[in-house]
Design a protein around this motif. Structure first.
Motif, PDB file in Angstrom:
ATOM      1  N   LEU A 175     -40.877  53.272 -56.226  1.00 16.54           N
ATOM      2  CA  LEU A 175     -41.218  52.015 -56.890  1.00 16.54           C
ATOM      3  C   LEU A 175     -40.687  52.000 -58.318  1.00 16.54           C
ATOM      4  CD1 LEU A 175     -42.783  49.441 -56.206  1.00 16.54           C
ATOM      5  CD2 LEU A 175     -44.801  50.484 -57.219  1.00 16.54           C
ATOM      6  N   ILE A 178     -36.983  51.285 -58.233  1.00 20.96           N
ATOM      7  CA  ILE A 178     -36.738  49.853 -58.051  1.00 20.96           C
ATOM      8  C   ILE A 178     -36.929  49.112 -59.371  1.00 20.96           C
ATOM      9  CG2 ILE A 178     -37.648  47.781 -56.930  1.00 20.96           C
ATOM     10  CD1 ILE A 178     -38.217  49.445 -54.480  1.00 20.96           C
ATOM     11  N   SER A 322     -40.205  46.433 -53.095  1.00 21.97           N
ATOM     12  CA  SER A 322     -41.302  46.962 -53.923  1.00 21.97           C
ATOM     13  C   SER A 322     -42.657  46.675 -53.292  1.00 21.97           C
ATOM     14  CB  SER A 322     -41.226  46.364 -55.324  1.00 21.97           C
ATOM     15  OG  SER A 322     -41.491  44.968 -55.300  1.00 21.97           O
TER      16      SER A 322
END
Length: 480
Positions: A175, A178, A322
């Motif tokens: 995450l 990203i 995400s």
């Protein structure tokens, strides 16, 4: 004395005139230089760089979760009473009485039970152990007490290495990755928007300058015509009505020049603010009417694959990804956590230093939070589906937007060609009406109308050329 008064008056009034006491720097810039300056100094680009830096730090923080967590604890205390306080009462007349209790029973009961167990053994040898003990302690009287632990110090250093955390560390790092990628894409979008904004402001300034040049040229023609009409009116060759028409046209052009000069000043300040120059500086565009006519070619017909290359689509793709990792993080909160650790411990409770060390294993199973996590997992699954739907819907919208911009480019290109032809016709019409008016074949109103048509055709052509340039630039930004 009169000259001195005039000089003093000018010095007093000088600050009232704009720019009288302000040093202005003149910049000769083109569209590329304005764009580069904007990218270097615009606050939006600087903030985009800071967002990337923040995302990188977040990623580093997520990477640190792979390593052991180390904690150090130090504590000290001081009690009002001793933590351990044992005392006995006086022993008199052979009776033992102690104020010590264990499990709710006096310690005297424990002593009597022990004597009952061992008394038969001594009786075999003719000894009464109870009598002997009572005789020994008979007449003794004493007080005894034991007090321990009133103050102390404890310290520890513990390191725990996570072995399994339900995938939260891995998904948290994905995450964070990203986030860094999304910040980079957002920076690219910001740079394109800032570059487009700089060129829009630059070409607006070019357009206003060209319109002002056209109005100035028309003003020169009308001034010359005014002198001729004034001479003809003095000679009685034209009516006062013609004289008034020329004066009205002059006033109209003066008003237009005043409006354009004000607009140029505001556009100049807007461009300076955008590219990081002082508001009082002056930007002289390097492009004019000739270079404005050098238009870029019509781009190729947009392809459906151009959509997935757009930064906005890439952002939506990352958003859907995400949300998937967020769903996995919620799931990881319901899974056990396993870790191994080691620690060093120090204490001083009995008046002496103690040291110890050890290793341990921790296993945490979040049982009571399963119910909440079930609902959170379902909610996050819905959020993931919403992100996917937004991405698919926006893909069609982006395709439509690209096609719409391309159609506008084609339409503007045709309008530019028509405008170029219109200027030639309006210029020829003005020349013919000027010759006819000089020969007395047409009235003054026809000549003034021909001048107005020429001025309008030039202004429209300038606007269409700039709209075409900016639309092509916007299209290239969309498909890059």
């Amino acid at each position: 004395m009169r000259k001195l008064s005039v000089i003093l008056m000018l010095l007093v009034l000088m600050p009232c005139f704009p720019g009288a006491a302000i040093a202005q720097t003149v910049w000769h810039l083109n569209a590329d230089s304005c764009r580069m300056r904007a990218l270097e100094s615009n606050a939006a680009v600087k903030n985009a760089d800071l967002n990337i830096e923040a995302a990188v730090e977040t990623k580093r923080s997520a990477v640190a979760k792979y390593f052991p967590s180390v904690s150090a604890n130090v504590s000290a205390f001081m009690l009002h009473d001793y933590l351990i306080d044992i005392s006995s009462s006086d022993v008199k007349d052979g009776d033992i009485s102690m104020g010590i209790y264990s499990e709710g029973r006096p310690i005297e009961d424990y002593i009597n039970e022990s004597l009952d167990n061992i008394a038969p053994l001594f009786e075999k040898f003719g000894i009464d152990i109870r009598q002997e003990i009572n005789s020994f302690v008979s007449g003794l009287s004493y007080d005894a007490s034991l007090q321990m632990v009133r103050r102390g110090v404890a310290a520890s250093v513990v390191a725990v290495q996570p072995v399994y955390s339900g995938g939260r560390i891995i998904n948290g790092n994905k995450l964070a990755r990203i986030g860094v990628e999304a910040a980079g894409i957002q920076r690219e979008i910001t740079m394109k928007e800032v570059g487009l904004g700089a060129e829009q402001r630059y070409w607006l300034l070019v357009s206003l300058h060209e319109k002002n040049n056209t109005v100035s040229a028309m003003s020169s023609l009308v001034d010359t015509l005014y002198k001729d009409v004034q001479a003809a009116y003095s000679a009685g060759l034209v009516s006062k009505n013609d004289m008034l028409k020329v004066e009205l046209k002059r006033n109209e052009l003066l008003s237009a020049r005043s409006t354009l000069e004000s607009a140029i000043s505001l556009a100049n300040m807007s461009l300076c603010q955008y590219i990081g120059l002082p508001l009082g500086d002056v930007v002289v565009p390097a492009d004019g009417f000739e270079s404005m006519s050098l238009l870029p070619r019509i781009p190729q017909v947009p392809d459906s694959s151009d959509v997935i290359r757009r930064d906005e689509y890439r952002l939506l793709d990352l958003k859907a990804e995400s949300e998937k990792y967020k769903k996995r993080l919620v799931l990881g909160e319901s899974l056990p956590q396993l870790g191994v650790g080691a620690g060093y411990f120090y204490g001083n409770l009995w008046g002496a230093n103690t040291h110890n060390a050890g290793v341990f294993v921790t296993l945490s199973i979040p049982i009571s939070s399963w119910w909440d996590n079930v609902f959170n997992y379902r909610r996050q699954r819905v959020m993931e589906q919403i992100a996917v739907n937004e991405r698919e819907d926006y893909r069609d919208l982006l395709s439509l937007q690209i096609m719409q911009v391309w159609d506008e480019i084609c339409s503007l290109q045709r309008q530019v060609d028509i405008g170029r032809s219109t200027i030639s016709q309006a210029e020829e019409n003005l020349k013919v009406n000027g010759d006819y008016y000089a020969s007395g074949m047409v009235p003054l109103s026809d000549l003034l109308e021909a001048q107005a048509i020429y001025q309008q055709s030039v202004e429209q052509y300038v606007d269409k050329c700039i709209d075409y340039k900016l639309k092509v630039l916007e299209y290239n930004y969309m498909i890059e």
